[in-house]
Write an enzyme that holds these catalytic residues in place. Structure first.
Site, short mmCIF file in Angstrom:
data_model
loop_
_atom_site.label_atom_id
_atom_site.label_comp_id
_atom_site.label_asym_id
_atom_site.label_seq_id
_atom_site.Cartn_x
_atom_site.Cartn_y
_atom_site.Cartn_z
N GLU A 86 12.24 -4.03 19.01
CA GLU A 86 11.74 -4.50 18.36
C GLU A 86 11.84 -6.32 17.76
OE1 GLU A 86 11.29 0.13 15.94
OE2 GLU A 86 13.34 -1.61 16.48
N ASP A 133 -9.94 -11.48 -6.57
CA ASP A 133 -10.48 -11.30 -6.73
C ASP A 133 -10.95 -13.02 -7.25
OD1 ASP A 133 -9.88 -12.44 -9.54
OD2 ASP A 133 -9.48 -10.06 -9.78
N SER A 176 -1.82 -5.98 -7.42
CA SER A 176 -1.89 -5.35 -8.49
C SER A 176 -2.25 -4.21 -8.21
CB SER A 176 -3.21 -5.73 -9.22
OG SER A 176 -3.43 -4.70 -10.14
N ARG A 206 2.46 4.36 -14.91
CA ARG A 206 4.16 4.26 -14.62
C ARG A 206 5.14 3.96 -15.42
NH1 ARG A 206 6.12 -0.94 -10.78
NH2 ARG A 206 6.44 0.56 -8.79
N ASN A 256 1.04 -3.77 -12.50
CA ASN A 256 1.09 -2.52 -11.73
C ASN A 256 0.10 -1.29 -12.51
OD1 ASN A 256 1.89 -2.73 -9.11
ND2 ASN A 256 3.84 -3.42 -10.36
N TRP A 293 2.96 -12.50 -8.21
CA TRP A 293 2.25 -11.75 -9.34
C TRP A 293 1.88 -10.61 -9.64
CZ3 TRP A 293 1.75 -15.23 -14.18
CH2 TRP A 293 1.43 -14.29 -14.84
#
Ligand code: DGJ
Length: 750
Positions: free
Chosen positions: A618, A538, A531, A447, A484, A481
């Protein structure tokens, strides 16, 4: 007493309400693992270990020299398995000694039982929630010839049916040694035929459960990507062959760690099963000078005879109360709107204020400004590391923007990607050595980003200082946080060549140190982990960030599988989930607003669209959805979660959340594809009080038109049924009258 050391027969038994675990040091100090399963008494269960000479399985000298050929570490179930001294299976510890050899033979020396739960300095770890009677067992193992001590820590949570494991290895010798493998969990089963379920994935398709038979040889999954990753979650479930969603014996494992991990399952020559779970050894070498120690992160283990859902509910309760911390642990978190899919990089301060104004009017409580507010960041090619607001782009200062958002009665949140750096950034120009790269080699871009060397304390201090100053000046109460990319080209200028193997783990410790510093300075701050979606989902991150963006894939139909897979380990209130625009940006699929809303409600619930572009209908639907979420919050987010019909099933995914006291339940059903003349979908509910009666009502927004009313006719009169009937005969899910229709059925005890 949940831990009992029986000095007469030498057993150490760990008891929780519905599980038992036992070990015993034998006559030559091998710490045998004798049981993990249903509650065990103090009876010595080592009687079941059958020993015989099978050839090519050597004998420790004490035994071999008296010609006892039946005693071999290669066959015995053990609490810790050492590489190089006759156990040829996967090992939990490997160490290079000063003479270059790699053998270790740890023997039992002593043990101690203490009230409370151990802590792990510098690492996230589960903790006791109030007075739940947790206890710690520390077993000391030693190899005097090698000069190594290992302390095995066991945390026992009797009410939660959870046992945790961690390990500290100390160099007690006189020269430096190198730890090459450190896995806190070694778990041996001397009999049984098992399946192993892991959770694989990729960007936009995280945590897909995959159940495979445990075969001869080693099966493994893990991560060498610097973080736990989208590709394999650091969690697994071992199950007996006949275990199903609702019954059968299962063992669940999850690592309280966000870095590189390895899970190994090995069926050996006599059909025993060994599980080893710890830090991935490929990128790991830790030098221990005399007197130094290394402490591993911990593994959380749970056992259930109620199948996969029993494991999930135990993990959910434990993660909610004993991993997640802080003021946001138990209260409803703000319903947020994030501008990423609304504007991507193309926004100004005024645009955000507009979004916030409309959102406020709909009942949304917090505006989150995503990527693009700092440096010269107008695309994902540059400026990471330049954490100074781009006032020209915003058209105002960050503190003014924060003030205007707060004046609307909303909270303000902001995005960071602290562990990366762009080549095109002032930070890189000033500190090129802060980017992770091997000297003389151009590192991989991903990226268009480089990795910031979080293993260095000076870098951590810089990030802490920068983030604290932005947070303080803008008055944000939430930080997203992000991270990438995966890490490669691992090298740090802060360590000599002999210690480069420490970098990957030190990187994770650095991230934890920064997170800890932020929360110490701003205890009320809500941090959402992210991420590239759910790439670092985790328990290590959940210790600091009570919620984690579940996936960049916001399509509600695709989300059914992602949230279903995540639910095996993680509770609903940790899974970041947003209602986004239709057609969806990742798939192009059109879905009804109420379906997007129903799916996001079984996550943290928020929005990721431009509300100024919505129609009045909507907007009305959003107001309604927010009202429903608030009304059902406790049941949805703090209750027990049941997977009723899986997303790869009959075309309709169904799940149920039941309030802890059984007085209320919500059934959510989503048609994930349409077919003519569909077979009716029936499902038996779970977790209700058999003797109670429940009134069933449909959430009105889901009923739709005349056809919908026709299909839902049974529910329109708010029928009353007993818990017993609902859990045996069950209910049918009304047919759909439009594509991707969903239903939410509320059950209330009367
Ligand atoms: C990846 C995240 O998952 C998205 O939600 C968004 O924050 C982008 N990064 C921004 O770069």
């Amino acid at each position: 007493m949940s831990i009992v050391y029986n000095r007469e027969n030498g057993t150490i038994t760990l008891n929780t309400r519905h599980s038992g675990y036992q070990m015993k040091a034998d006559e030559i100090g091998t710490l045998l693992h004798t049981w993990y399963g249903e509650p065990a008494g103090e009876e010595d269960l080592s009687y079941a270990i059958f020993r015989m000479n099978r050839g090519f399985s050597g004998n420790p000298y004490e035994k071999g020299s008296i010609d006892d050929r039946s005693y071999s570490l290669d066959q015995l179930p053990q609490e810790i398995s050492c590489f190089g001294t006759g156990d040829y299976r996967a090992s939990s510890v490997m160490m290079r000694q000063e003479d270059g050899s790699r053998a270790l033979r740890l023997r039992f020396r002593d043990c101690e039982i203490q009230p409370g739960k151990y802590t792990l300095p510098g690492l996230p770890a589960s903790y006791e929630d109030g007075k739940e009677g947790a206890e710690t067992l520390t077993v000391v193992m030693e190899d005097p010839e090698a000069g190594v001590k290992a302390e095995l820590f066991y945390g026992v949570f009797p009410e939660k049916d959870v046992i945790t494991r961690a390990m500290r290895i100390t160099n007690t010798g006189t020269a430096a040694k190198t730890l090459l493998k450190a896995a806190p969990m070694n778990l041996d089963f001397i009999s049984g035929d098992y399946d192993l379920t892991g959770f694989y994935g990729k960007w936009a398709k995280e945590r897909v459960p995959e159940r495979e038979p445990v075969r001869h040889g080693i099966q493994s999954f893990g991560s060498v990507r610097g973080s736990s990753s989208q590709h394999h979650n650091p969690s697994a479930i071992l199950s007996e062959k006949n275990a199903t969603e609702t019954q059968g014996k299962c063992w669940g494992f999850t690592f309280v760690y966000s870095g590189e991990f390895l899970f190994e399952a090995e069926k050996d020559m006599i059909d025993q099963t060994r599980l080893v779970f710890g830090i991935h050894p490929d990128n790991f070498e830790w030098v221990l000078e005399p007197g130094e120690s290394f402490t591993t992160p911990e593994v959380v283990m749970t056992y259930s005879e109620e199948g996969f859902s029993g494991i999930s509910r135990r993990f959910h309760d434990f993660i909610r109360k004993n991993i997640v911390r802080g003021p946001w642990r138990d209260c409803r978190r703000p319903i947020l709107i994030n501008n990423w899919e609304a504007t991507y990089f193309n926004f100004t301060g005024e645009k955000l204020v507009d979004i916030a104004k409309t959102a406020k009017d709909l009942g949304i409580e917090m505006l989150v400004m995503d990527d693009g507010w700092f440096g010269l960041r107008n695309s994902d090619n540059n400026a990471l590391g330049d954490w100074d607001p781009n006032e020209e782009k915003l058209g105002m200062s960050l503190s003014e923007l924060g003030k205007r958002i707060r004046e609307l009665g909303m909270r303000f949140g902001i995005w960071f990607e602290p562990e990366t750096i762009s080549e095109d950034s002032d930070l890189f120009r000033a500190h090129p050595d802060w980017a992770v790269a091997i000297p003389g080699r151009k590192p991989d871009l991903s990226r268009h980003e480089l990795i910031l060397d979080m293993s260095r304390e000076d870098v951590q201090d810089f990030i802490i200082e920068k983030m604290c100053s932005v947070i303080a000046s803008s008055g944000v109460s939430y930080v997203k946080w992000d991270f990438n990319r995966s890490v490669c080209d691992k090298y740090t200028h802060a360590l000599p060549a002999s210690r480069q193997g420490e970098m990957a783990h030190r990187f994770v410790l650095g991230t934890y140190r920064v997170l800890d510093a932020l929360l110490t300075r701003f205890p009320e701050l809500l941090i959402e982990g992210c991420s590239g979606g759910g790439g670092r989902f985790d328990c290590g991150m959940l210790y600091y960030t009570p919620q984690i963006w579940c996936s960049d894939n916001t399509d509600p139909i695709e989300r059914l599988m992602i949230q279903y897979g995540s639910s095996f380990i993680y509770p609903v209130n940790t899974m970041g989930a947003h209602v986004s625009a239709s057609p969806n940006h990742q798939t192009g699929r059109n879905t009804p607003m109420e379906t997007r809303s129903a799916v996001a409600m079984s996550g943290t619930f928020g929005y990721e669209l431009d509300p100024t572009k919505l129609t009045d209908a909507e907007k009305e639907e959003i107001r309604r959805g927010i009202g429903v979420f608030k009304e059902l919050y406790e049941t949805l987010q703090q209750g027990d979660y049941y997977r009723l019909t899986p997303p790869d099933g009959p075309g309709c995914t169904v799940f149920e959340e039941v309030k802890k006291d059984g007085s209320k339940a919500v059934v959510t059903a989503v048609y994930d594809h349409v077919r003519a003349n569909l077979t009716p979908v029936y499902t038996a509910l779970r977790g209700l009080k058999a003797e109670s009666s429940y009134r069933l009502r449909l959430i009105p927004g889901h009923i739709g038109d005349e056809r919908g009313r026709l299909f839902a006719a049974f529910y329109m009169n708010e029928p009353v049924l007993t818990g017993r009937t609902l859990m045996s005969r069950g209910i049918y899910i009304p047919h759909y009258s439009k594509e991707y229709q969903s239903w939410q059925i509320v059950l209330e005890e009367i």
